[in-house]
Design a protein around this motif. Structure first.
Motif, PDB file in Angstrom:
ATOM      1  N   PHE A 218      -0.408  -3.928  -0.291  1.00  0.00           N
ATOM      2  CA  PHE A 218      -0.523  -3.196  -1.642  1.00  0.00           C
ATOM      3  C   PHE A 218      -0.870  -1.700  -1.395  1.00  0.00           C
ATOM      4  O   PHE A 218      -1.134  -0.944  -2.393  1.00  0.00           O
ATOM      5  CB  PHE A 218      -2.239  -3.926  -1.743  1.00  0.00           C
TER       6      PHE A 218
ATOM      7  N   LEU B 240      -2.271  -8.146  -8.708  1.00  0.00           N
ATOM      8  CA  LEU B 240      -0.764  -8.402  -8.548  1.00  0.00           C
ATOM      9  C   LEU B 240      -0.439  -9.520  -9.220  1.00  0.00           C
ATOM     10  O   LEU B 240       0.484  -9.374 -10.088  1.00  0.00           O
ATOM     11  CB  LEU B 240      -0.455  -8.277  -7.226  1.00  0.00           C
TER      12      LEU B 240
ATOM     13  N   ARG C 172      -3.642  -0.838  -7.089  1.00  0.00           N
ATOM     14  CA  ARG C 172      -4.505   0.314  -6.622  1.00  0.00           C
ATOM     15  C   ARG C 172      -5.607   0.825  -7.288  1.00  0.00           C
ATOM     16  O   ARG C 172      -6.708   1.111  -7.102  1.00  0.00           O
ATOM     17  CB  ARG C 172      -3.852   1.198  -5.701  1.00  0.00           C
TER      18      ARG C 172
ATOM     19  N   LEU D 135       2.331  -1.651  -8.235  1.00  0.00           N
ATOM     20  CA  LEU D 135       1.480  -1.611  -7.292  1.00  0.00           C
ATOM     21  C   LEU D 135       0.390  -0.362  -7.415  1.00  0.00           C
ATOM     22  O   LEU D 135      -0.691  -0.562  -6.802  1.00  0.00           O
ATOM     23  CB  LEU D 135       2.301  -1.499  -5.970  1.00  0.00           C
TER      24      LEU D 135
ATOM     25  N   ILE E 154       8.204  -2.301  -5.107  1.00  0.00           N
ATOM     26  CA  ILE E 154       8.719  -3.572  -5.183  1.00  0.00           C
ATOM     27  C   ILE E 154      10.086  -3.688  -4.302  1.00  0.00           C
ATOM     28  O   ILE E 154      11.235  -3.272  -4.634  1.00  0.00           O
ATOM     29  CB  ILE E 154       8.725  -4.366  -6.381  1.00  0.00           C
TER      30      ILE E 154
END
Length: 472
Positions: free
Chosen positions: A164, A52, A86, A82, A169
């Motif tokens: 996460f 991130l 992942r 995000l 956001i």
């Protein structure tokens, strides 16, 4: 019943290190992990947070190209940030990771392990036995007792465990806690578009760090419109619709989400330690310097023993515990013989090893403080990375008590000082070590030069002798 050489409970950094090394030397190893291999560090901690932060750094740079003489008009959309995090974690935790454990028998995501006796554990209805057992269950977020916090819906109340997995956001984010996790995520989410407030009970951010380092970070946060509220008590937290409100002794904060970053607590309850008499307290499982519990065939490694909550320390403890468990002699390797550095991956980075200035003075040590600003070095200037400093706690003889670095690549160049302190090298040894120019690590040599020049300036006799010898 099959008897294993070693059962490892928990497959985070400590458990992975111990089980991989043990199987590599031919031991019959069973590893039990109730969730995912990699533990919190890989899946919802230090690795995804760095992913991130890298994404956030790229976005920050893209909007500040003028400092490099590049005129641009860039639009960025961070809504996929995000998801990219992942994807990266999924790639890391795939087949390549599992190859290291091909010779380890794994029980994954089948439930918690609990002790049956000092040589046996149970997962579900199945019992497993081993000559020795390593506990490596790590920690989980500590949730403070704040009025109303338990009533907040889970989707609005974040920790590193669910941070996460978020799809978007948040526009407004309030972070409770100004430690490493709180600071890193504050900057990461702010750079991706969140309006961020940090509520912190201590005098400055990163209360374990040198106060000068915290000052530099707080100044950077001001420039990035991250609001820091130190020495602030929270009265209550409540929810209205899709908003969360945090009421303090001085402000009322309205947010889309809150992030709780108030420390860690050990994962111990499910182990049923009391059943077999393993001693523990609220910090973790009690171990000796060889990392053994009071039951000598059972070791506790990593965060669950509360010694040092860092992944690199956990890995190191896994290695030490394995070496000690193999060694039948009374002479063991003690974990406290090895220094534990730490790093915070904000911008600027902060890294430290040994004593801070405040700690050294509190101990009454007769020390010399040498401080070198990044802004004094040409490479830092051309890189646009002039924030920060190297501060060395030393003495007249050049003994190194501690080092704090704030700035570009601090997390990398701290290791020269770790090595020096570990093997009792001095400032003179750093001075006489050639450093490739113009690397950032050259600052390590430059601060040692300042130490030597300071010695000469304060000792006119040496100056006179040196001058006379030169003129002979």
């Amino acid at each position: 019943m099959k008897i294993y050489d070693l059962i490892v409970i928990g497959m985070g950094p400590a458990g992975m290190a111990a089980s991989a090394m043990a199987s590599a030397i031919g031991l019959n190893v069973l590893a039990i992990e109730e969730n995912k291999v990699g533990g919190e560090c890989l899946n919802c901690g230090c690795i995804p947070s760095k992913a991130l932060l890298k994404t956030a750094q790229v976005n920050q740079i893209s909007h500040n190209l003028e400092q490099f003489g590049i005129i641009s008009n860039i639009f960025t959309d961070t809504k996929e940030s995000l998801d990219i995090v992942r994807q990266k974690i999924s790639r890391i935790s795939g087949k390549k990771l599992m190859q290291a454990f091909e010779r380890v028998e794994l029980i994954i995501n089948k439930g918690y392990a609990e002790f049956v006796d000092t040589h046996s554990v149970k997962v579900g209805v199945n019992v497993y036995k081993a000559k020795k057992i390593f506990i490596a269950t790590g920690t989980r977020p500590f949730i403070p007792d704040i009025d109303g916090l338990n009533e907040i819906d889970k989707e609005f109340k974040l920790t590193n465990m669910n941070l996460f997995t978020q799809k978007n956001i948040p526009k407004n984010l309030t972070i409770i806690g100004g430690g490493a996790i709180g600071c890193e995520m504050a900057q990461g989410f702010a750079r991706l578009g969140s309006n961020v407030n940090i509520i912190h009970i201590d005098n400055h951010l990163l209360p374990f760090a040198d106060s000068d380092a915290a000052d530099v970070l707080e100044e950077r946060f001001k420039k990035e419109n991250i609001n820091v509220f130190n020495k602030t008590q929270i009265k209550r937290v409540y929810q209205k619709g899709n908003k969360v409100f945090v009421e303090t002794d001085s402000h009322l904060f309205e947010s889309d989400k809150i992030l709780i970053a108030t420390g860690r607590k050990p994962n111990l309850e499910e182990l049923k330690l009391s059943k077999v008499g393993i001693k523990y307290n609220n910090k973790g499982i009690i171990v000796d310097k060889a990392l053994r519990t009071n039951i000598k065939n059972i070791y506790a490694i990593g965060d669950c023993n509360g010694i040092s909550n860092f992944s690199h320390s956990a890995m190191h403890q896994g290695m030490i515990a394995l070496m000690n468990s193999i060694n039948p002699l009374p002479f063991k390797i003690y974990h406290d013989k090895y220094l534990v550095p730490w790093s915070v991956f904000t911008s600027p980075e902060i890294a430290s090893v040994g004593l801070t200035q405040e700690e050294a003075l509190k101990k009454g040590l007769d020390v010399v403080i040498i401080k070198k600003d990044y802004a004094s070095y040409g490479r830092a200037i051309v890189d646009g990375a002039t924030e920060g400093f190297i501060k060395v706690i030393t003495n007249k003889k050049g003994k190194i008590f501690g080092v704090t670095i704030v700035g570009e690549n601090a997390s990398e160049i701290i290791h020269e000082w770790v090595l020096a302190m570990q093997f009792k090298l001095s400032m003179f040894d750093i001075l006489m070590t050639q450093h490739s120019f113009p690397t950032i690590s050259m600052l390590n040599k430059m601060v040692s030069e300042d130490w030597m020049m300071g010695k000469l300036q304060k000792n006119p006799i040496i100056k006179k002798i040196a001058a006379k010898l030169f003129r002979i």
